[in-house]
Design an enzyme around this catalytic site. Sequence first.
Site, short mmCIF file in Angstrom:
data_model
loop_
_atom_site.label_atom_id
_atom_site.label_comp_id
_atom_site.label_asym_id
_atom_site.label_seq_id
_atom_site.Cartn_x
_atom_site.Cartn_y
_atom_site.Cartn_z
N ASP A 15 0.86 -1.19 0.00
CA ASP A 15 0.00 0.00 0.00
C ASP A 15 0.89 1.24 0.00
O ASP A 15 2.07 1.17 0.34
CB ASP A 15 -0.91 0.00 1.24
CG ASP A 15 -1.88 1.18 1.19
OD1 ASP A 15 -2.68 1.24 0.24
OD2 ASP A 15 -1.83 2.05 2.07
N SER A 16 0.28 2.36 -0.36
CA SER A 16 1.03 3.61 -0.35
C SER A 16 1.40 4.02 1.08
O SER A 16 2.28 4.84 1.28
CB SER A 16 0.20 4.71 -1.01
OG SER A 16 -1.06 4.80 -0.37
N TYR A 39 -0.38 8.60 -2.74
CA TYR A 39 -0.31 8.31 -4.18
C TYR A 39 -1.54 8.92 -4.89
O TYR A 39 -1.50 9.16 -6.08
CB TYR A 39 -0.35 6.80 -4.41
CG TYR A 39 0.95 6.05 -4.22
CD1 TYR A 39 1.99 6.53 -3.41
CD2 TYR A 39 1.13 4.81 -4.84
CE1 TYR A 39 3.16 5.80 -3.24
CE2 TYR A 39 2.30 4.07 -4.68
CZ TYR A 39 3.31 4.57 -3.88
OH TYR A 39 4.47 3.84 -3.72
N GLY A 40 -2.60 9.12 -4.12
CA GLY A 40 -3.89 9.48 -4.71
C GLY A 40 -3.99 10.86 -5.32
O GLY A 40 -5.03 11.22 -5.89
N GLU A 100 -6.41 9.22 8.86
CA GLU A 100 -5.03 9.08 9.39
C GLU A 100 -4.89 9.76 10.74
O GLU A 100 -4.07 9.35 11.55
CB GLU A 100 -4.02 9.63 8.38
CG GLU A 100 -4.08 8.82 7.12
CD GLU A 100 -2.82 8.82 6.31
OE1 GLU A 100 -1.89 9.57 6.63
OE2 GLU A 100 -2.79 8.04 5.33
N CYS A 108 -3.93 -0.87 -2.22
CA CYS A 108 -4.18 0.53 -2.59
C CYS A 108 -5.03 0.61 -3.87
O CYS A 108 -4.64 0.06 -4.91
CB CYS A 108 -2.83 1.21 -2.81
SG CYS A 108 -2.95 2.93 -3.25
N ASN A 109 -6.13 1.31 -3.78
CA ASN A 109 -6.99 1.47 -4.97
C ASN A 109 -6.30 2.25 -6.06
O ASN A 109 -6.45 1.98 -7.24
CB ASN A 109 -8.27 2.20 -4.59
CG ASN A 109 -9.29 1.29 -3.93
OD1 ASN A 109 -10.19 0.79 -4.57
ND2 ASN A 109 -9.14 1.06 -2.65
N CYS A 134 -11.21 3.47 -1.66
CA CYS A 134 -9.95 3.94 -1.07
C CYS A 134 -9.74 3.16 0.22
O CYS A 134 -10.72 2.93 0.96
CB CYS A 134 -10.05 5.44 -0.79
SG CYS A 134 -8.69 6.08 0.20
N THR A 135 -8.50 2.77 0.45
CA THR A 135 -8.20 1.94 1.62
C THR A 135 -8.70 2.50 2.93
O THR A 135 -9.00 1.75 3.86
CB THR A 135 -6.66 1.81 1.75
OG1 THR A 135 -6.09 3.11 1.60
CG2 THR A 135 -6.10 0.85 0.75
N HIS A 136 -8.76 3.83 3.04
CA HIS A 136 -9.10 4.45 4.32
C HIS A 136 -10.59 4.45 4.63
O HIS A 136 -10.99 4.58 5.78
CB HIS A 136 -8.63 5.91 4.33
CG HIS A 136 -7.15 6.07 4.33
ND1 HIS A 136 -6.33 5.48 3.39
CD2 HIS A 136 -6.33 6.77 5.16
CE1 HIS A 136 -5.08 5.82 3.64
NE2 HIS A 136 -5.05 6.60 4.70
#
Length: 247
Positions: A7-8, A39-40, A150, A70-71, A180-182
Amino acid sequence: MKIGVFDSGVGGFSVVKSLLKHKMFEEIVYYGDTARVPYGTKDQNTIIRYSLEAMEFFNNFDIDLLITACNTVSAYALPDMRSKSSYPVVGVIESGIKALQNKLPDRSANILIIATQSTVASKRYQNEMAQLGYQNITAIATGLLVPVVEEGLFEGKIVQSIMEYYFEGLERPDAIILGCTHFPLLSRAISNYFDGHPLLIHSGEAIVEHLEETMKLNRSFEQTKLTIFASDNVEGLRKVANRWLEL
Ligand code: DGL
């Protein structure tokens, strides 16, 4: 089976959480490119370059499979990563779309995709879903939701105002792709915002279903060995892992 998860940054732990919950693998090597996250907001060439460089990290480990949690990476870098690896590389977009198809086959359903700026700009979700016949797709880049997660804020005033900023005036969706991962960490806040009804597609759960369907996995690992690496501040990343994974 020993796998890598890339992942980023910290976000991939939302996918690792599902892998651990379903006792999928014997060993997981996690690498977060914390030195270069996010990265997004980057462009295609940078995302591909960073992803290929990060992939080299896994040369030190004899992995059988790499999951790109990571998407944003999944939207841009998979063909290049696959051409340079000796193991299968699986992204999260294909499995997310498959989960949507299984759970909501109605092609006239109102679907909302929320993701980073770059993932939305790639049109990967939108194009593949349109090819499957989905007609009502709205995609919104909701980048402000990344830093709040985060910061450890999963609901409350700030999250609420960001959602109002992005979602105001939207018709209530039948399903939301958490692209998105978050965003799985905001599931409750997002569901409540839309009155608790929409179906939420979570990359981690979707990839578990996808791997179960496509690979013959023996889900009997009582304990998974998880090792965490990062390109910057690995201790910080491990602390977040403890919080997100409730270790
Ligand atoms: N992991 C990224 C994603 O799922 C979000 C964070 C970033 O922008 O790097 O798209």
